[in-house]
Design a protein around this motif. Structure first.
Motif, PDB file in Angstrom:
ATOM      1  N   LYS A  42       0.844  -1.200   0.000  1.00 49.59           N
ATOM      2  CA  LYS A  42       0.000   0.000   0.000  1.00 49.59           C
ATOM      3  C   LYS A  42       0.880   1.251   0.000  1.00 49.59           C
ATOM      4  O   LYS A  42       0.627   2.190  -0.765  1.00 49.59           O
ATOM      5  CB  LYS A  42      -0.911   0.002   1.221  1.00 49.59           C
ATOM      6  CG  LYS A  42      -1.765   1.234   1.330  1.00 49.59           C
ATOM      7  CD  LYS A  42      -3.196   0.892   1.221  1.00 49.59           C
ATOM      8  CE  LYS A  42      -4.036   2.152   1.309  1.00 49.59           C
ATOM      9  NZ  LYS A  42      -5.356   1.956   0.852  1.00 49.59           N
ATOM     10  N   ARG A  43       1.932   1.268   0.831  1.00 53.59           N
ATOM     11  CA  ARG A  43       2.861   2.410   0.829  1.00 53.59           C
ATOM     12  C   ARG A  43       3.520   2.571  -0.541  1.00 53.59           C
ATOM     13  O   ARG A  43       3.678   3.682  -1.039  1.00 53.59           O
ATOM     14  CB  ARG A  43       3.918   2.230   1.913  1.00 53.59           C
ATOM     15  CG  ARG A  43       3.480   2.699   3.278  1.00 53.59           C
ATOM     16  CD  ARG A  43       4.640   2.755   4.262  1.00 53.59           C
ATOM     17  NE  ARG A  43       5.158   1.435   4.590  1.00 53.59           N
ATOM     18  CZ  ARG A  43       4.614   0.601   5.469  1.00 53.59           C
ATOM     19  NH1 ARG A  43       3.531   0.949   6.099  1.00 53.59           N
ATOM     20  NH2 ARG A  43       5.155  -0.575   5.707  1.00 53.59           N
ATOM     21  N   GLU A  44       3.913   1.446  -1.137  1.00 53.45           N
ATOM     22  CA  GLU A  44       4.536   1.495  -2.468  1.00 53.45           C
ATOM     23  C   GLU A  44       3.576   2.112  -3.478  1.00 53.45           C
ATOM     24  O   GLU A  44       3.957   2.954  -4.291  1.00 53.45           O
ATOM     25  CB  GLU A  44       4.919   0.083  -2.900  1.00 53.45           C
ATOM     26  CG  GLU A  44       5.431  -0.006  -4.315  1.00 53.45           C
ATOM     27  CD  GLU A  44       5.587  -1.439  -4.774  1.00 53.45           C
ATOM     28  OE1 GLU A  44       4.829  -1.862  -5.671  1.00 53.45           O
ATOM     29  OE2 GLU A  44       6.467  -2.142  -4.232  1.00 53.45           O
ATOM     30  N   MET A  45       2.306   1.682  -3.453  1.00 52.13           N
ATOM     31  CA  MET A  45       1.315   2.208  -4.389  1.00 52.13           C
ATOM     32  C   MET A  45       1.172   3.716  -4.226  1.00 52.13           C
ATOM     33  O   MET A  45       1.155   4.461  -5.212  1.00 52.13           O
ATOM     34  CB  MET A  45      -0.041   1.531  -4.167  1.00 52.13           C
ATOM     35  CG  MET A  45      -1.136   2.056  -5.079  1.00 52.13           C
ATOM     36  SD  MET A  45      -2.785   1.469  -4.639  1.00 52.13           S
ATOM     37  CE  MET A  45      -3.172   2.572  -3.279  1.00 52.13           C
ATOM     38  N   ILE A  46       1.105   4.172  -2.984  1.00 52.60           N
ATOM     39  CA  ILE A  46       0.941   5.603  -2.723  1.00 52.60           C
ATOM     40  C   ILE A  46       2.169   6.377  -3.185  1.00 52.60           C
ATOM     41  O   ILE A  46       2.043   7.442  -3.802  1.00 52.60           O
ATOM     42  CB  ILE A  46       0.649   5.844  -1.225  1.00 52.60           C
ATOM     43  CG1 ILE A  46      -0.718   5.243  -0.867  1.00 52.60           C
ATOM     44  CG2 ILE A  46       0.694   7.325  -0.894  1.00 52.60           C
ATOM     45  CD1 ILE A  46      -0.994   5.138   0.624  1.00 52.60           C
ATOM     46  N   GLU A  47       3.349   5.840  -2.931  1.00 51.86           N
ATOM     47  CA  GLU A  47       4.581   6.501  -3.384  1.00 51.86           C
ATOM     48  C   GLU A  47       4.660   6.569  -4.900  1.00 51.86           C
ATOM     49  O   GLU A  47       5.051   7.592  -5.465  1.00 51.86           O
ATOM     50  CB  GLU A  47       5.801   5.775  -2.832  1.00 51.86           C
ATOM     51  CG  GLU A  47       6.017   5.994  -1.355  1.00 51.86           C
ATOM     52  CD  GLU A  47       7.151   5.150  -0.792  1.00 51.86           C
ATOM     53  OE1 GLU A  47       7.912   4.530  -1.575  1.00 51.86           O
ATOM     54  OE2 GLU A  47       7.269   5.108   0.443  1.00 51.86           O
ATOM     55  N   PRO A  55      -8.417   1.243  -8.509  1.00 53.61           N
ATOM     56  CA  PRO A  55      -7.176   0.750  -9.072  1.00 53.61           C
ATOM     57  C   PRO A  55      -6.191   1.880  -9.345  1.00 53.61           C
ATOM     58  O   PRO A  55      -6.587   3.018  -9.545  1.00 53.61           O
ATOM     59  CB  PRO A  55      -7.620   0.114 -10.392  1.00 53.61           C
ATOM     60  CG  PRO A  55      -8.772   0.964 -10.837  1.00 53.61           C
ATOM     61  CD  PRO A  55      -9.477   1.341  -9.544  1.00 53.61           C
ATOM     62  N   GLN A  56      -4.939   1.521  -9.348  1.00 56.78           N
ATOM     63  CA  GLN A  56      -3.876   2.378  -9.875  1.00 56.78           C
ATOM     64  C   GLN A  56      -3.193   1.541 -10.949  1.00 56.78           C
ATOM     65  O   GLN A  56      -2.783   0.420 -10.689  1.00 56.78           O
ATOM     66  CB  GLN A  56      -2.903   2.822  -8.793  1.00 56.78           C
ATOM     67  CG  GLN A  56      -3.518   3.773  -7.781  1.00 56.78           C
ATOM     68  CD  GLN A  56      -4.158   4.996  -8.409  1.00 56.78           C
ATOM     69  OE1 GLN A  56      -3.614   5.602  -9.338  1.00 56.78           O
ATOM     70  NE2 GLN A  56      -5.330   5.369  -7.910  1.00 56.78           N
ATOM     71  N   ILE A  57      -3.152   2.090 -12.147  1.00 59.72           N
ATOM     72  CA  ILE A  57      -2.752   1.324 -13.316  1.00 59.72           C
ATOM     73  C   ILE A  57      -1.457   1.892 -13.894  1.00 59.72           C
ATOM     74  O   ILE A  57      -1.323   3.111 -14.081  1.00 59.72           O
ATOM     75  CB  ILE A  57      -3.867   1.370 -14.380  1.00 59.72           C
ATOM     76  CG1 ILE A  57      -5.180   0.867 -13.763  1.00 59.72           C
ATOM     77  CG2 ILE A  57      -3.483   0.569 -15.617  1.00 59.72           C
ATOM     78  CD1 ILE A  57      -6.419   1.393 -14.437  1.00 59.72           C
ATOM     79  N   HIS A  63       2.561   5.562 -14.941  1.00 56.35           N
ATOM     80  CA  HIS A  63       1.291   5.643 -14.225  1.00 56.35           C
ATOM     81  C   HIS A  63       0.262   6.327 -15.113  1.00 56.35           C
ATOM     82  O   HIS A  63       0.462   7.454 -15.560  1.00 56.35           O
ATOM     83  CB  HIS A  63       1.478   6.439 -12.925  1.00 56.35           C
ATOM     84  CG  HIS A  63       0.248   6.540 -12.109  1.00 56.35           C
ATOM     85  ND1 HIS A  63      -0.285   7.748 -11.740  1.00 56.35           N
ATOM     86  CD2 HIS A  63      -0.559   5.586 -11.593  1.00 56.35           C
ATOM     87  CE1 HIS A  63      -1.365   7.532 -11.020  1.00 56.35           C
ATOM     88  NE2 HIS A  63      -1.557   6.233 -10.917  1.00 56.35           N
ATOM     89  N   VAL A  64      -0.834   5.620 -15.381  1.00 56.96           N
ATOM     90  CA  VAL A  64      -1.907   6.216 -16.177  1.00 56.96           C
ATOM     91  C   VAL A  64      -3.091   6.615 -15.322  1.00 56.96           C
ATOM     92  O   VAL A  64      -4.017   7.244 -15.816  1.00 56.96           O
ATOM     93  CB  VAL A  64      -2.352   5.309 -17.344  1.00 56.96           C
ATOM     94  CG1 VAL A  64      -1.225   5.087 -18.317  1.00 56.96           C
ATOM     95  CG2 VAL A  64      -2.914   3.989 -16.858  1.00 56.96           C
ATOM     96  N   GLY A  65      -3.063   6.238 -14.029  1.00 56.68           N
ATOM     97  CA  GLY A  65      -4.121   6.661 -13.125  1.00 56.68           C
ATOM     98  C   GLY A  65      -5.049   5.531 -12.748  1.00 56.68           C
ATOM     99  O   GLY A  65      -4.688   4.360 -12.773  1.00 56.68           O
ATOM    100  N   GLY A  66      -6.267   5.914 -12.403  1.00 57.85           N
ATOM    101  CA  GLY A  66      -7.289   4.965 -12.008  1.00 57.85           C
ATOM    102  C   GLY A  66      -8.212   4.623 -13.160  1.00 57.85           C
ATOM    103  O   GLY A  66      -7.912   4.890 -14.328  1.00 57.85           O
ATOM    104  N   CYS A  67      -9.360   4.089 -12.817  1.00 50.40           N
ATOM    105  CA  CYS A  67     -10.313   3.645 -13.832  1.00 50.40           C
ATOM    106  C   CYS A  67     -10.778   4.799 -14.725  1.00 50.40           C
ATOM    107  O   CYS A  67     -10.763   4.687 -15.942  1.00 50.40           O
ATOM    108  CB  CYS A  67     -11.509   2.975 -13.146  1.00 50.40           C
ATOM    109  SG  CYS A  67     -12.767   2.385 -14.294  1.00 50.40           S
ATOM    110  N   ASP A  68     -11.215   5.892 -14.102  1.00 49.61           N
ATOM    111  CA  ASP A  68     -11.701   7.025 -14.897  1.00 49.61           C
ATOM    112  C   ASP A  68     -10.615   7.575 -15.813  1.00 49.61           C
ATOM    113  O   ASP A  68     -10.893   7.948 -16.959  1.00 49.61           O
ATOM    114  CB  ASP A  68     -12.227   8.136 -13.989  1.00 49.61           C
ATOM    115  CG  ASP A  68     -13.515   7.751 -13.272  1.00 49.61           C
ATOM    116  OD1 ASP A  68     -14.199   6.807 -13.721  1.00 49.61           O
ATOM    117  OD2 ASP A  68     -13.835   8.394 -12.260  1.00 49.61           O
ATOM    118  N   ASP A  69      -9.381   7.600 -15.317  1.00 45.95           N
ATOM    119  CA  ASP A  69      -8.261   8.072 -16.135  1.00 45.95           C
ATOM    120  C   ASP A  69      -8.023   7.146 -17.320  1.00 45.95           C
ATOM    121  O   ASP A  69      -7.770   7.604 -18.439  1.00 45.95           O
ATOM    122  CB  ASP A  69      -6.983   8.155 -15.298  1.00 45.95           C
ATOM    123  CG  ASP A  69      -7.132   9.087 -14.110  1.00 45.95           C
ATOM    124  OD1 ASP A  69      -7.554  10.245 -14.300  1.00 45.95           O
ATOM    125  OD2 ASP A  69      -6.829   8.645 -12.989  1.00 45.95           O
TER     126      ASP A  69
END
Length: 85
Positions: A42-47, A55-57, A63-69
Motif C-alpha cells: 500500500k505504501r509502495e502504491m501511494i509513493e 485501481p492504480q494502473i 502511471h496512467v491513473g485509475g479507472c476514470d483516467d
C-alpha cells in the motif's frame, strides 16, 4: 505487448471495469497487486502513484491513473498506442 501492473481489489467495481477494458483490448496478462493485504505494498502504491485508492494502473511503468483516467485515455485515443508499445 505492454506490461500492465494494476493495484487491485477483487470487490472493487472500478478495478473490474478497468480490467474489463484492458481485456477487451486484448490484454490477457495483467499483474495484479493487492495493497489491502500488505501495508508495504500500500505504501509502495501511494509513493508510485500519489494516490490512495484502487485501481492504480501502470503501463510499461508509466502511471496512467485509475479507472476514470484509463477510460478517458481510451476515449482520447491514447490507450491503444501505449498498449501496442
Amino acid at each position: 505487448m505492454a506490461k500492465i501492473v494494476m493495484y487491485f481489489r477483487d470487490t472493487c467495481p472500478y478495478c473490474r471495469r478497468a480490467e474489463g477494458l484492458l481485456v477487451k483490448k486484448g490484454i490477457t496478462d495483467i499483474e495484479k497487486l493487492y495493497p489491502d493485504d500488505d501495508a508495504d505494498l500500500k505504501r509502495e502504491m501511494i509513493e508510485r502513484s500519489g494516490r490512495t485508492t484502487v485501481p492504480q494502473i501502470f503501463i510499461d511503468g508509466k502511471h496512467v491513473g485509475g479507472c476514470d483516467d484509463l477510460l478517458a485515455l481510451d476515449r482520447r485515443g491514447g490507450l491503444d498506442p501505449l498498449l501496442a508499445a
